[in-house]
Write a protein that holds these residues in place. Structure first.
Motif, PDB file in Angstrom:
ATOM      1  N   ILE A   6      79.714  71.033  12.956  1.00 49.02           N
ATOM      2  CA  ILE A   6      79.137  70.882  14.300  1.00 49.02           C
ATOM      3  C   ILE A   6      78.288  72.127  14.564  1.00 49.02           C
ATOM      4  CG2 ILE A   6      79.636  70.375  16.723  1.00 49.02           C
ATOM      5  CD1 ILE A   6      81.070  68.411  14.909  1.00 49.02           C
ATOM      6  N   GLY A   7      76.991  71.935  14.662  1.00 43.37           N
ATOM      7  CA  GLY A   7      76.087  73.082  14.857  1.00 43.37           C
ATOM      8  C   GLY A   7      75.415  73.413  13.547  1.00 43.37           C
ATOM      9  N   LEU A   8      74.120  73.068  13.418  1.00 41.03           N
ATOM     10  CA  LEU A   8      73.443  73.196  12.122  1.00 41.03           C
ATOM     11  C   LEU A   8      72.404  74.311  12.135  1.00 41.03           C
ATOM     12  CD1 LEU A   8      73.205  69.366  11.460  1.00 41.03           C
ATOM     13  CD2 LEU A   8      74.835  70.989  10.463  1.00 41.03           C
ATOM     14  N   GLY A   9      72.810  75.468  12.626  1.00 39.52           N
ATOM     15  CA  GLY A   9      71.931  76.640  12.609  1.00 39.52           C
ATOM     16  C   GLY A   9      72.114  77.424  11.319  1.00 39.52           C
ATOM     17  N   GLY A  13      74.471  75.577   8.828  1.00 39.84           N
ATOM     18  CA  GLY A  13      73.606  75.078   7.760  1.00 39.84           C
ATOM     19  C   GLY A  13      73.922  75.716   6.418  1.00 39.84           C
ATOM     20  N   SER A  14      74.221  77.009   6.440  1.00 39.54           N
ATOM     21  CA  SER A  14      74.533  77.713   5.184  1.00 39.54           C
ATOM     22  C   SER A  14      75.878  77.244   4.622  1.00 39.54           C
ATOM     23  CB  SER A  14      74.561  79.225   5.416  1.00 39.54           C
ATOM     24  OG  SER A  14      73.286  79.703   5.808  1.00 39.54           O
ATOM     25  N   ALA A  38      69.004  68.319  13.506  1.00 40.91           N
ATOM     26  CA  ALA A  38      69.859  67.477  12.660  1.00 40.91           C
ATOM     27  C   ALA A  38      69.024  66.861  11.534  1.00 40.91           C
ATOM     28  CB  ALA A  38      70.522  66.390  13.504  1.00 40.91           C
ATOM     29  N   GLN A  39      67.827  66.395  11.864  1.00 32.79           N
ATOM     30  CA  GLN A  39      66.971  65.787  10.834  1.00 32.79           C
ATOM     31  C   GLN A  39      66.491  66.830   9.827  1.00 32.79           C
ATOM     32  OE1 GLN A  39      66.952  62.650  10.288  1.00 32.79           O
ATOM     33  NE2 GLN A  39      68.181  62.462  12.148  1.00 32.79           N
ATOM     34  N   LYS A  40      66.158  68.017  10.353  1.00 32.57           N
ATOM     35  CA  LYS A  40      65.744  69.104   9.450  1.00 32.57           C
ATOM     36  C   LYS A  40      66.860  69.446   8.474  1.00 32.57           C
ATOM     37  CE  LYS A  40      62.511  71.855  12.153  1.00 32.57           C
ATOM     38  NZ  LYS A  40      62.629  72.817  13.247  1.00 32.57           N
ATOM     39  N   ALA A  41      68.091  69.484   9.002  1.00 27.26           N
ATOM     40  CA  ALA A  41      69.239  69.841   8.158  1.00 27.26           C
ATOM     41  C   ALA A  41      69.399  68.841   7.011  1.00 27.26           C
ATOM     42  CB  ALA A  41      70.509  69.911   8.996  1.00 27.26           C
ATOM     43  N   VAL A  42      69.151  67.570   7.315  1.00 25.44           N
ATOM     44  CA  VAL A  42      69.251  66.550   6.261  1.00 25.44           C
ATOM     45  C   VAL A  42      68.111  66.754   5.253  1.00 25.44           C
ATOM     46  CG1 VAL A  42      69.151  64.082   5.749  1.00 25.44           C
ATOM     47  CG2 VAL A  42      70.405  64.887   7.765  1.00 25.44           C
ATOM     48  N   PHE A 130      70.922  79.504   3.993  1.00 29.50           N
ATOM     49  CA  PHE A 130      70.871  79.608   2.527  1.00 29.50           C
ATOM     50  C   PHE A 130      72.295  79.685   1.986  1.00 29.50           C
ATOM     51  CE2 PHE A 130      71.612  84.247   2.199  1.00 29.50           C
ATOM     52  CZ  PHE A 130      71.304  84.645   3.495  1.00 29.50           C
ATOM     53  N   SER A 131      72.487  79.165   0.783  1.00 33.90           N
ATOM     54  CA  SER A 131      73.846  78.895   0.331  1.00 33.90           C
ATOM     55  C   SER A 131      74.623  80.138  -0.087  1.00 33.90           C
ATOM     56  CB  SER A 131      73.827  77.903  -0.829  1.00 33.90           C
ATOM     57  OG  SER A 131      73.205  78.475  -1.954  1.00 33.90           O
ATOM     58  N   THR A 132      73.959  81.251  -0.304  1.00 37.01           N
ATOM     59  CA  THR A 132      74.684  82.456  -0.736  1.00 37.01           C
ATOM     60  C   THR A 132      74.962  83.422   0.430  1.00 37.01           C
ATOM     61  OG1 THR A 132      72.576  83.481  -1.303  1.00 37.01           O
ATOM     62  CG2 THR A 132      73.768  82.402  -3.086  1.00 37.01           C
ATOM     63  N   LEU A 133      74.740  82.952   1.665  1.00 33.65           N
ATOM     64  CA  LEU A 133      74.924  83.824   2.832  1.00 33.65           C
ATOM     65  C   LEU A 133      76.298  84.493   2.848  1.00 33.65           C
ATOM     66  CD1 LEU A 133      74.086  84.926   5.646  1.00 33.65           C
ATOM     67  CD2 LEU A 133      74.831  82.757   6.625  1.00 33.65           C
ATOM     68  N   PHE A 134      77.330  83.769   2.399  1.00 30.10           N
ATOM     69  CA  PHE A 134      78.709  84.269   2.548  1.00 30.10           C
ATOM     70  C   PHE A 134      79.236  84.959   1.288  1.00 30.10           C
ATOM     71  CE2 PHE A 134      78.013  80.421   5.094  1.00 30.10           C
ATOM     72  CZ  PHE A 134      78.215  80.936   6.368  1.00 30.10           C
ATOM     73  N   GLU A 135      78.472  84.907   0.242  1.00 33.02           N
ATOM     74  CA  GLU A 135      78.898  85.418  -1.072  1.00 33.02           C
ATOM     75  C   GLU A 135      79.343  86.882  -1.014  1.00 33.02           C
ATOM     76  OE1 GLU A 135      78.414  83.180  -3.869  1.00 33.02           O
ATOM     77  OE2 GLU A 135      79.844  84.593  -4.766  1.00 33.02           O
TER      78      GLU A 135
END
Lengths: 296, 296
Positions: A6-9, A13-14, A38-42, A130-135
């Motif tokens: 819930i919440g795609l910021g 998003g990351s 929401a559409q951008k996230a998809v 971006f997917s490595t934000l939490f790495e």
């Protein structure tokens, strides 16, 4: 397993992007008040599908909240009332005490896990994800004893899959310490940006003269006011204390400057240099060599 | 051509490394009060040879000063008295008004070029030097009309070879504006580091909870006190004004926080967000999307 975000910021998003990459769930659903987001996230591949809030609530095994913290406090009690006993809810807010208070005594409190990933950038919105934000970053789970084992373990495995090192703290202790090492930095930076912009009416001077040091110090001044104002409000007591101490120390430094007390200024800065050792995790302070001060 | 660099720390060492790489001179000599630093600079390839100050003065076509600014003011009058008419002296100090005042009316003022490369890191000493430090950064030449054409052109070609974009300013104007976009950032950062260290007696909390935002904001707190104290002292008037404005704005923000004035806090932060546009050099402010504030 179905996960909803819930919440795609930036944060939500990351999370979605990384969880999709590692195959954490059969399906990652996304919910956002803004249809455009929401559409951008998809389109950006952050979630498999954008759905309505009620649909997400009814089908998900894990619901992850990544919205401003005032929204969390308002939403959580009703959300916990709507979920099945098999559903886990985890929030990723930057404050924890008021959020935990908002669900204290709720019959489904055990299904909730209060978390804070110490990760972020000054950018906002799904495009910033971006997917490595939490790495390699620290993920904090607060008041873990209030969560049932199955919910705790699911939430922790999610943070593990994001690449985080997970630690536990009490929610009150979290808010106290995070005021000093995160919240006050943002205020320091916002107000520095504001001050320079007020005084430097001619922006060309900022543009020409600003070096990487200035850019680093005011980086957080680019952060989202809509996200940070609720954080400051929820953690007002501790932030106010921290900010008061910061202002007092600045006033002391200004007095030393005005009085030409060079040695005392150096002593303050020597103390501040300790931050290098702390941030590097190095045991002994490595003094900077005192270079040429005068050659006459 | 023989170039000498006086002071082989981050700045002087980086100048030497780059000038050697691009073949700017036949020989790059280095001088440092510390024999250890001088030897390190040779080992690290920052200069061709370490020599005594007097030798550097007598043989050089270009003498570059990269020492703390109080040392510059003391050294320059006697140095200008010792050089031949064919020698150019350039300083690289972060303040300019007092340095220019120190040589005002000197018979060899025309041989001197007052410069400030807007480049640096929080690290010090010859080991911190690297040849791309100045690449793409702004180099300022102050009071250019006081320098003879041949000296100005030699100094400018040196800054060009370092990879800098060179602009000109008056020394007074330089010190006013640099107080806002550089000097005050350092104080903001030093005092933030000091404040957090004072309050967080348990360093494990800082270590565990500090994110990249905190690290960015306190990065400059690692800077050399011995280098910065003289800068603050030389630019005291402007820094004191800037610091006073910063403290006033922080106190105003604290009052808004204490009174729960969320909208007014957001307005302050919205103003501060303008810094993104200025730093990016982008014409129109791109408002962050206002994400989900509540879903109830």
């Amino acid at each position: 397993m179905i996960v909803s975000i819930i919440g795609l910021g930036l944060i939500g998003g990351s999370v979605g992007k990384r969880l999709r990459e590692v195959g954490f769930a059969d399906q990652i659903l996304g919910v956002d008040l803004s249809d455009e987001n929401a559409q951008k996230a998809v389109q950006l591949g952050l979630v498999d599908e954008a759905v309505a809030y009620q649909q997400a609530v009814s089908v998900s095994d894990l619901i992850i909240l990544a919205i401003p913290v005032d929204g969390m406090s308002k939403l959580l009690p009703s959300l916990l009332s709507q979920i099945s006993d098999q559903t886990t809810v985890m929030d990723l807010g930057s404050t924890k005490e008021q959020i935990c208070l908002a669900v204290q005594g709720h019959p489904n409190r055990k299904n909730f896990v209060a978390a804070h990933p110490i990760a972020g950038t000054e950018n906002s919105g799904p495009e910033a994800a971006f997917s490595t934000l939490f790495e390699g970053k620290t993920g904090i789970i607060c008041d873990a004893e209030e969560s049932q084992v199955s919910s705790y373990e699911l939430a922790k495995s999610c943070l593990d899959q994001l690449g985080m090192h997970v630690i536990e703290m009490g929610s009150k202790s979290h808010d106290l310490h995070i005021a000093y090492v995160s919240h006050i930095s943002h205020i320091s930076s916002f107000v520095l940006g504001q001050t320079v912009l007020e005084i430097e009416k001619n922006e060309a001077n900022i543009f020409n003269l600003a070096g990487s040091g200035f850019a680093s110090t005011v980086r957080l001044a680019k952060s989202s006011p809509q996200m940070w104002a609720p954080i400051f409000k929820q953690n007002k007591k501790h932030i106010s204390t921290a900010l008061g101490a910061y202002i007092d120390n600045l006033a002391t430094f200004k007095a030393l400057l005005d009085q030409g007390e060079e040695d005392a200024m150096i002593a303050c800065m020597d103390n501040a240099n300790e931050i290098r050792r702390v941030l590097n995790g190095i045991e002994s302070k490595k003094k900077n060599d005192n270079h040429i001060k005068e050659i006459v």
